[in-house]
Design a protein around this motif. Structure first.
Motif, mmCIF file in Angstrom:
data_model
loop_
_atom_site.group_PDB
_atom_site.id
_atom_site.type_symbol
_atom_site.label_atom_id
_atom_site.label_comp_id
_atom_site.label_asym_id
_atom_site.label_seq_id
_atom_site.Cartn_x
_atom_site.Cartn_y
_atom_site.Cartn_z
ATOM 1 N N ILE A 269 0.793 -1.295 -0.016
ATOM 2 C CA ILE A 269 0.068 -0.143 -0.090
ATOM 3 C C ILE A 269 1.028 1.330 -0.128
ATOM 4 C CG2 ILE A 269 -1.562 1.365 1.329
ATOM 5 C CD1 ILE A 269 -2.711 -1.341 2.312
ATOM 6 N N LEU A 270 1.957 1.283 0.617
ATOM 7 C CA LEU A 270 2.785 2.441 0.884
ATOM 8 C C LEU A 270 3.340 2.776 -0.432
ATOM 9 C CD1 LEU A 270 4.649 1.938 4.356
ATOM 10 C CD2 LEU A 270 2.502 3.487 3.699
ATOM 11 N N PHE A 271 3.874 1.576 -1.028
ATOM 12 C CA PHE A 271 4.695 1.871 -2.578
ATOM 13 C C PHE A 271 3.538 2.165 -3.597
ATOM 14 C CE2 PHE A 271 8.197 -0.136 -0.328
ATOM 15 C CZ PHE A 271 9.402 0.526 -1.039
ATOM 16 N N LYS A 272 2.264 1.879 -3.496
ATOM 17 C CA LYS A 272 1.396 2.306 -4.263
ATOM 18 C C LYS A 272 1.120 3.591 -4.460
ATOM 19 C CE LYS A 272 0.008 0.017 -7.189
ATOM 20 N NZ LYS A 272 0.744 -0.423 -8.595
ATOM 21 N N LEU A 273 0.778 4.080 -3.000
ATOM 22 C CA LEU A 273 0.597 5.440 -2.783
ATOM 23 C C LEU A 273 1.694 6.388 -3.383
ATOM 24 C CD1 LEU A 273 -1.115 5.269 0.907
ATOM 25 C CD2 LEU A 273 -2.371 5.720 -1.452
ATOM 26 N N LEU A 274 2.867 5.756 -2.984
ATOM 27 C CA LEU A 274 3.916 6.506 -3.328
ATOM 28 C C LEU A 274 4.274 6.727 -5.008
ATOM 29 C CD1 LEU A 274 6.957 7.904 -2.759
ATOM 30 C CD2 LEU A 274 7.995 5.541 -2.971
ATOM 31 N N LEU A 275 4.043 5.626 -5.971
ATOM 32 C CA LEU A 275 3.702 5.558 -7.196
ATOM 33 C C LEU A 275 2.551 6.232 -7.721
ATOM 34 C CD1 LEU A 275 5.791 2.452 -7.444
ATOM 35 C CD2 LEU A 275 6.670 4.510 -8.094
ATOM 36 N N GLN B 221 1.239 6.738 -11.772
ATOM 37 C CA GLN B 221 0.068 5.980 -12.369
ATOM 38 C C GLN B 221 -1.021 6.811 -12.894
ATOM 39 O OE1 GLN B 221 -1.577 2.992 -9.779
ATOM 40 N NE2 GLN B 221 -2.732 2.054 -11.316
ATOM 41 N N TYR B 222 -1.066 8.049 -12.102
ATOM 42 C CA TYR B 222 -2.146 9.155 -12.542
ATOM 43 C C TYR B 222 -1.758 9.212 -14.072
ATOM 44 C CZ TYR B 222 -4.722 13.517 -13.001
ATOM 45 O OH TYR B 222 -5.396 14.392 -13.431
ATOM 46 N N LYS B 223 -0.547 9.905 -14.231
ATOM 47 C CA LYS B 223 -0.252 10.546 -15.316
ATOM 48 C C LYS B 223 -0.281 9.213 -16.497
ATOM 49 C CE LYS B 223 3.198 13.915 -13.742
ATOM 50 N NZ LYS B 223 4.622 14.315 -13.923
ATOM 51 N N CYS C 49 3.901 5.177 -21.598
ATOM 52 C CA CYS C 49 4.555 3.977 -21.547
ATOM 53 C C CYS C 49 5.805 4.812 -20.537
ATOM 54 C CB CYS C 49 5.374 3.437 -22.501
ATOM 55 S SG CYS C 49 4.407 2.778 -23.921
ATOM 56 N N LEU C 50 6.054 5.565 -20.572
ATOM 57 C CA LEU C 50 7.148 6.240 -19.631
ATOM 58 C C LEU C 50 6.943 6.202 -18.334
ATOM 59 C CD1 LEU C 50 8.277 9.413 -21.843
ATOM 60 C CD2 LEU C 50 9.613 7.306 -21.452
ATOM 61 N N PRO C 51 5.617 6.625 -17.761
ATOM 62 C CA PRO C 51 5.262 6.500 -16.305
ATOM 63 C C PRO C 51 5.354 5.021 -15.871
ATOM 64 C CG PRO C 51 3.864 7.695 -17.324
ATOM 65 C CD PRO C 51 4.672 7.222 -18.371
ATOM 66 N N ALA C 52 4.940 4.044 -16.730
ATOM 67 C CA ALA C 52 5.028 2.728 -16.558
ATOM 68 C C ALA C 52 6.638 2.367 -16.368
ATOM 69 C CB ALA C 52 4.415 1.803 -17.548
ATOM 70 N N LEU C 53 7.516 2.794 -17.221
ATOM 71 C CA LEU C 53 8.926 2.367 -16.959
ATOM 72 C C LEU C 53 9.711 2.955 -15.811
ATOM 73 C CD1 LEU C 53 9.961 3.361 -20.886
ATOM 74 C CD2 LEU C 53 9.874 0.918 -19.811
ATOM 75 N N LEU C 54 9.215 4.126 -15.345
ATOM 76 C CA LEU C 54 9.547 4.733 -13.806
ATOM 77 C C LEU C 54 9.451 3.811 -12.751
ATOM 78 C CD1 LEU C 54 8.522 8.646 -14.492
ATOM 79 C CD2 LEU C 54 10.927 7.381 -14.575
ATOM 80 N N GLN C 55 8.289 2.870 -13.036
ATOM 81 C CA GLN C 55 7.776 1.906 -11.836
ATOM 82 C C GLN C 55 8.525 0.652 -11.825
ATOM 83 O OE1 GLN C 55 3.329 1.561 -11.318
ATOM 84 N NE2 GLN C 55 3.251 2.792 -13.005
ATOM 85 N N LEU D 120 -4.555 -5.513 -7.051
ATOM 86 C CA LEU D 120 -5.980 -4.942 -6.433
ATOM 87 C C LEU D 120 -5.967 -3.603 -6.051
ATOM 88 C CD1 LEU D 120 -6.748 -8.026 -4.124
ATOM 89 C CD2 LEU D 120 -7.684 -7.394 -6.138
ATOM 90 N N ILE D 121 -4.885 -3.076 -5.524
ATOM 91 C CA ILE D 121 -4.740 -1.798 -5.152
ATOM 92 C C ILE D 121 -4.902 -0.800 -6.594
ATOM 93 C CG2 ILE D 121 -3.284 0.122 -4.153
ATOM 94 C CD1 ILE D 121 -2.449 -2.045 -2.023
ATOM 95 N N THR D 122 -4.224 -1.215 -7.562
ATOM 96 C CA THR D 122 -3.949 -0.440 -8.667
ATOM 97 C C THR D 122 -5.187 -0.546 -9.638
ATOM 98 O OG1 THR D 122 -1.622 -1.490 -9.124
ATOM 99 C CG2 THR D 122 -2.921 -0.562 -10.895
ATOM 100 N N ILE D 123 -5.842 -1.554 -9.461
ATOM 101 C CA ILE D 123 -7.590 -1.326 -10.083
ATOM 102 C C ILE D 123 -8.390 -0.534 -9.324
ATOM 103 C CG2 ILE D 123 -9.504 -3.027 -10.179
ATOM 104 C CD1 ILE D 123 -7.675 -5.495 -10.775
ATOM 105 N N GLY D 124 -7.960 -0.614 -7.910
ATOM 106 C CA GLY D 124 -8.856 0.426 -7.186
ATOM 107 C C GLY D 124 -8.754 1.726 -7.436
#
Length: 626
Positions: free
Chosen positions: A391-397, A401-403, A451-457, A570-574
């Protein structure tokens, strides 16, 4: 493990042999004889002399000397012993010249050191057990050999075959064991072990005294260490993947041998070596660099279906440099967990022995993931700690993910106009691509921006991928139906073995695969047609490939890793549902795109270059048609 069956014939044989030995001991009882302590012509008891006469080192010369002859005071037998060992025959006549061990232990580790060879023949972790609930032994039943090979009086000797005299003392709270291979009362080769309370690391020293005229220092002296790693985990293949020989050499350079097949390497100026067995390590460290070490590794696991006792066979043959007064090496031995926090505490770069990833991936693990998970695991059970960490890392990223989702939404809004371009220039792929790029440039939308935001993850995802299989804190920690988060979670056993999949069914990979498929449908599926241009990969194929890969290959991986991927998706889907239904308004995005079309938009250097190349290609194509 191979099943041990009761063998009636073996029992009868042992009873017969025991009876014969008892009868021989009875008829060959030694007479009381006065012995000059300065001579080696009389040995105190039958067991002592029997072992002493078999302790010769030069394997090419093995004259037969009977223990009975020495016991009865036959000087010829002692002379034979002296011919084989020279000055070191003295040790063969001491009371320690028998198969016995001395225990060296603290509250976490127990070692057994043998008189013969003076090295560790048993190393047991007191606080850890195997997957089967048995104590964890790193050394047991002859899987370890530690030998000093040297020349003395025109003989090649091996310490593993000679007898050391033990002396166990206390140094404050520490236990100290001195093992001396003597040529006289005051001339010897010594192995000195010192163990501290609560430590897996012990001090180990090799030194000699009074052997200047005995040991030939003009000939090479080698310290040869061989060890076969025991299997400790449920999945042999998974454990073996992280079982590997690693070492430091030439001032903080680090290397490792191959985890599969056979491999060998010769390195200069070696500081330490680790015979790693996934979650446990057997290490040797030296204050004085070994000038040269010949390393070897052999993979002993051939098939997951075969119940194997050992995983790897390791070897390290170290060249020693004698000093003016003889040998003097201050070293350390480590028998304990492959734990980052423990390794880091010794300030010897031992954390490099762990597979935490190279470059930025290793840095993310060392300075972000491991410290954060260490704090969380002190507050929560291991499974909950994984969920909170995710959860912490999903919030950080989430800003990244919004972009990514905004870019996907723009591509979705542009889809009708892109369809018109394809219809208008049907059959001319070059023109379609050229006009599509113009549209994307004018509106500020591009698949690359998604694609670029995905690469940053990726660095974070890969760092977590390497963290979970090596996290000692997950070992034997349960969560829900998973008995051990460092191993796979079995919900069903199969009566057959499926290649790549195994002979069991794990639930967490199934759930994670479903979550990944739903996520791919939401993200890739909605913009699949808009992004499907000539030269781009088949997104529909990728949408099915990722879940399938998770389902098959993660069936034998640590369930903690599958739990992370399940929670993450699951968090990403949410987050995507919230962004789509609450934050992002596609009508506003469409209106903004139309406004952007009216504004003159300056192309960057890359866009100009691509446009020029496409125009040139189009011109060449027209010229060829003429």
């Amino acid at each position: 493990m191979e099943e041990r069956k009761f063998d009636k014939n073996s029992l009868i044989g042992f009873l017969l042999i025991g009876g014969i030995l008892l009868w021989m001991l009875y008829i060959n009882q030694p007479e009381e004889t006065a012995v000059d302590p300065d001579t080696t012509e009389q040995v105190s008891d039958t067991a002592t002399t029997e072992d002493a006469t078999t302790s010769a080192v030069d394997e090419s010369v093995e004259p037969e000397v009977t223990s009975n002859a020495v016991t009865q005071g036959d000087s010829t037998a002692v002379q034979e012993l002296q011919n084989r060992l020279g000055s070191f025959a003295y040790s063969g006549t001491l009371p320690s010249a028998k198969d016995a061990t001395t225990t060296l232990e603290n509250d976490v580790l127990r070692l057994e050191i043998s008189n013969q060879g003076g090295y560790v023949v048993e190393a047991m972790m007191k606080e850890h057990t195997t997957y089967a609930g048995e104590p964890v032994y790193l050394i047991k039943d002859g899987n370890n050999e530690f030998n000093l090979q040297f020349s003395a009086e025109n003989r090649l000797l091996n310490s593993k075959d000679l007898y050391f005299e033990p002396s166990l003392t206390q140094n404050g709270a520490n236990q100290v064991l001195s093992m001396k291979l003597k040529t006289s009362a005051n001339a010897y080769l010594e192995y000195r072990y010192e163990i501290k309370p609560g430590e897996y690391m012990l001090d180990f020293n090799i030194r000699s005294q009074g052997l200047e005229g005995v040991v030939d220092t003009s000939q090479p002296i080698y310290l040869d260490w061989k060890l076969k790693g025991y299997r400790h985990a449920k999945s042999i293949t998974y454990e073996n993947r992280y079982t590997r020989l690693t070492y430091e050499y030439e001032d903080e350079d680090f290397s490792k041998l191959s985890p599969s097949g056979e491999d060998d390497e010769v390195e200069k100026d070696v500081n330490w070596m680790n015979f790693r067995q996934h979650f446990f390590s057997s290490m040797l460290l030296t204050d004085t660099e070994f000038p040269e070490v010949a390393f070897s590794s052999e993979d002993l696991v051939k098939d997951e279906e075969v119940d194997t006792v050992y995983t790897k066979k390791y070897g390290a043959k170290m060249l020693l440099e004698p000093q003016a007064g003889g040998l003097s090496y201050n070293m350390n031995m480590y028998y304990g967990p492959t734990d980052y926090q423990i390794f880091k505490g010794y300030d010897r770069n031992l954390d490099e022995a762990m597979p935490l990833g190279w470059g930025i991936f290793g840095m993310i693990n060392k300075y972000l993931i491991i410290p954060v998970f260490g704090v969380l695991s002190n507050w929560f059970p291991a499974g909950i700690a994984i969920i909170v960490l995710t959860i912490l890392f999903k919030l950080l990223l989430s800003p990244v993910q919004y972009k990514q989702y905004v870019s996907q939404a723009k591509m979705k809004v542009l889809k009708p106009e892109m369809d018109e371009i394809r219809k208008k220039y049907e059959g001319n792929q070059m023109k379609i691509q050229q006009e599509t790029m113009k549209l994307q440039s004018a509106t500020g939308a591009s698949p690359l921006k998604g694609c670029l935001p995905a690469l940053l993850q990726i660095p974070v995802f890969y760092a977590l991928f390497t963290f979970f299989p090596t996290a000692f804190d997950l070992r034997q920690k349960s969560f829900l139906w998973a008995e051990d988060l460092s191993s796979y979670d079995t919900i069903a056993e199969l009566p057959f073995h499926i290649p790549f999949y195994g002979d069991h069914v794990s639930l967490f990979p199934i759930l994670a695969s479903i979550a990944i498929f739903v996520y791919m449908m939401m993200s890739t599926g909605q913009s699949m047609q808009a992004q499907q241009q000539p030269g781009m990969p088949n997104m529909k194929f990728l949408m099915y490939l990722s879940p399938l890969f998770m389902l098959v290959f993660f069936n034998n991986y640590a369930s903690g890793l599958s739990l992370y991927y399940l929670t993450s998706n699951l968090i990403t889907i949410g987050i995507m549902l919230v962004i789509k239904n609450v934050i992002i308004d596609e009508d506003k995005i469409h209106a903004r795109i139309q406004e952007n079309k009216k504004k003159p938009r300056k192309q960057n250097r890359f866009q100009r270059k691509m446009a020029e190349m496409m125009e040139q290609a189009e011109a060449q194509k027209k010229a060829q048609k003429k």
